[in-house]
Design an enzyme around this catalytic site. Structure first.
Site, PDB file in Angstrom:
ATOM      1  N   ILE A  42      21.908  20.391 -17.978  1.00 32.77           N
ATOM      2  CA  ILE A  42      22.124  21.315 -17.117  1.00 32.77           C
ATOM      3  C   ILE A  42      22.897  20.909 -15.545  1.00 32.77           C
ATOM      4  CG2 ILE A  42      21.824  23.625 -15.928  1.00 32.77           C
ATOM      5  CD1 ILE A  42      19.663  24.162 -18.012  1.00 32.77           C
ATOM      6  N   ASP A  43      22.579  19.786 -15.361  1.00 34.48           N
ATOM      7  CA  ASP A  43      23.104  19.332 -13.596  1.00 34.48           C
ATOM      8  C   ASP A  43      24.298  18.822 -14.224  1.00 34.48           C
ATOM      9  OD1 ASP A  43      21.663  19.344 -11.806  1.00 34.48           O
ATOM     10  OD2 ASP A  43      20.414  18.328 -11.745  1.00 34.48           O
ATOM     11  N   TYR A  44      24.503  17.818 -15.437  1.00 32.69           N
ATOM     12  CA  TYR A  44      25.834  17.126 -16.113  1.00 32.69           C
ATOM     13  C   TYR A  44      26.788  18.065 -16.210  1.00 32.69           C
ATOM     14  CZ  TYR A  44      24.796  12.192 -16.699  1.00 32.69           C
ATOM     15  OH  TYR A  44      24.678  11.235 -16.673  1.00 32.69           O
TER      16      TYR A  44
END
Length: 407
Positions: A177-179
């Site tokens: 999700i961060d990526y």
């Protein structure tokens, strides 16, 4: 902005890479993962990125021998500022005045309290593209709720959908999700810059990790709205096709995705079980899904007796997607990794030789070169101050009072 003269810097190969964002100036007031990943993507494409860090530095400088920081902050310069002082804030404003992009990923309200909110920076630089990444957006009932990738995996439904049936939910180790949030913001920034080229006006961009998580789960949310059913955890198996999952083999695990009728028949041929290909229960995709458990029970004992690499080669020869499950250590042994040149060796700020991953984006067949490794804390503080017009005596005073720090 000039390149760092530090002995840690890699040779400048930019002359052979037509960097599309060359000349773009970015101020990166972000930390941990999503924000730094966004700024890294811009830096990889040639943007000059100055990362502002506190005296303590980005908290991801430490974990797993600095490997997070090494990968998410390449091609950037670092300046250490105490933004709680007026002089520190003045330096930041000086950077923003000449910048194209500003990126932050703090809890909403934090940068406003530092005097670096959007309205302040827009008044200073109307053409600025200002990107805010947060857990839950800039307003709403969860606006002040702290967020990390695993928590968003839990809240968005992703974690509940991941893992083996009858066992607890599982997070993905890679912070996907961060990526995805960092990538989404990078795309939004480029889109805003494209519009700015026509209008001359900047923009404010709001990307929430929770929105990104739900976006990734959109097919399953749509299905729930259509049928009122949540799909159960299926381990490595796909909820819509079978066989499409990991199987135990003699020397580990092999993922097999026989997703069409033709692939199913070819799989049966390779496995030496032609009778299963003739079984009417398995003749169609819908039939294979309806009888998935029976199908898996039938092929698993046959697959378990096979050597994984040998079976992988046989399946690939007939056009069936598959892959031997490998450890991180085993990935490096594959000629593919060498041929693609994704690994870039350099000398890290921690004094060790490290290898980080290049961007997966290729332009005219070329991946962006490593212009500089991830910087030491405050490695470029003095250099950046000089570029902003600070005199030697002014810089000495800022260093002495710890408004600025240099490694």
């Amino acid at each position: 902005m000039s390149n760092s003269k530090s002995p840690q810097s890699a040779p400048d190969e930019s002359a052979t890479f037509n960097a599309p964002l060359q000349g773009l100036r970015v101020v990166d007031l972000s930390h941990v993962q999503a924000g730094p990943i966004c700024a890294m993507m811009l830096a990889d494409m040639g943007a000059e990125v100055v990362k502002i860090e506190s005296l303590e530095g980005d908290m991801y400088r430490e974990p797993i021998a600095g490997s997070f920081y090494q990968n998410f902050n390449r091609n950037k310069r670092s300046i250490v500022l105490d933004l709680k002082t007026e002089e520190g804030k003045d330096v930041a404003l000086g950077l923003v005045k000449g910048a194209d992009v500003f990126i932050e990923n703090f809890i909403p309200g934090a940068v406003e309290r530092l005097g670096l909110g959007y309205e302040v920076l827009r008044a200073l630089n109307p053409a600025l593209v200002y990107g805010s990444i947060s857990g839950f957006g800039q307003d709403g009932p969860w606006v002040n709720r702290a967020a990390f990738d695993p928590a968003i995996q839990a809240l968005s439904g992703l974690m509940d959908a991941t893992g083996e049936p009858g066992r607890p939910p599982v997070r993905t180790r890679a912070a996907m999700i961060d990526y995805c949030a960092g990538t989404t913001m990078a795309f939004a920034i480029v889109a805003a810059l494209f519009r700015r080229a026509r209008t001359g006006v900047g923009d404010y961009l709001d990307v929430a990790l929770m929105d990104v998580g739900m976006y990734a789960m959109s097919p399953y949310m749509t299905f729930y709205k259509l049928r009122g059913v949540t799909l159960p955890r299926t381990g490595s198996a796909h909820p819509a096709t079978a066989p499409n999952q990991g199987f135990r083999v003699r020397d580990g695990y092999l993922y097999i995705a026989a997703t069409s009728d033709r692939m199913w028949r070819d799989l049966c041929k390779v496995l030496g079980v032609p009778e299963l290909a003739q079984d009417p229960r398995f003749a169609t995709r819908s039939g294979r899904m309806k009888n998935a458990r029976t199908l898996i029970d039938a092929v698993s004992p046959v697959i378990e007796k096979r050597d994984g690499s040998e079976l992988e080669a046989q399946l690939l020869a007939v056009g069936i997607p598959c892959g031997k499950v490998r450890t991180v250590a085993e990935v490096f042994d594959d000629p593919y990794v060498v041929s693609r040149g994704m690994l870039e060796p350099t000398r890290g700020w921690i004094g060790e030789d490290v290898q980080s991953m290049k961007t997966p984006i290729r332009l005219s067949g070329m991946s962006s070169p490593l212009r500089r490794p991830a910087p030491a804390l405050g490695e470029h503080s003095v250099e950046v101050l000089r570029e902003l017009g600070y005199s030697a005596s002014q810089i000495d005073r800022l260093l002495a009072t710890q408004v600025v720090a240099q490694s």
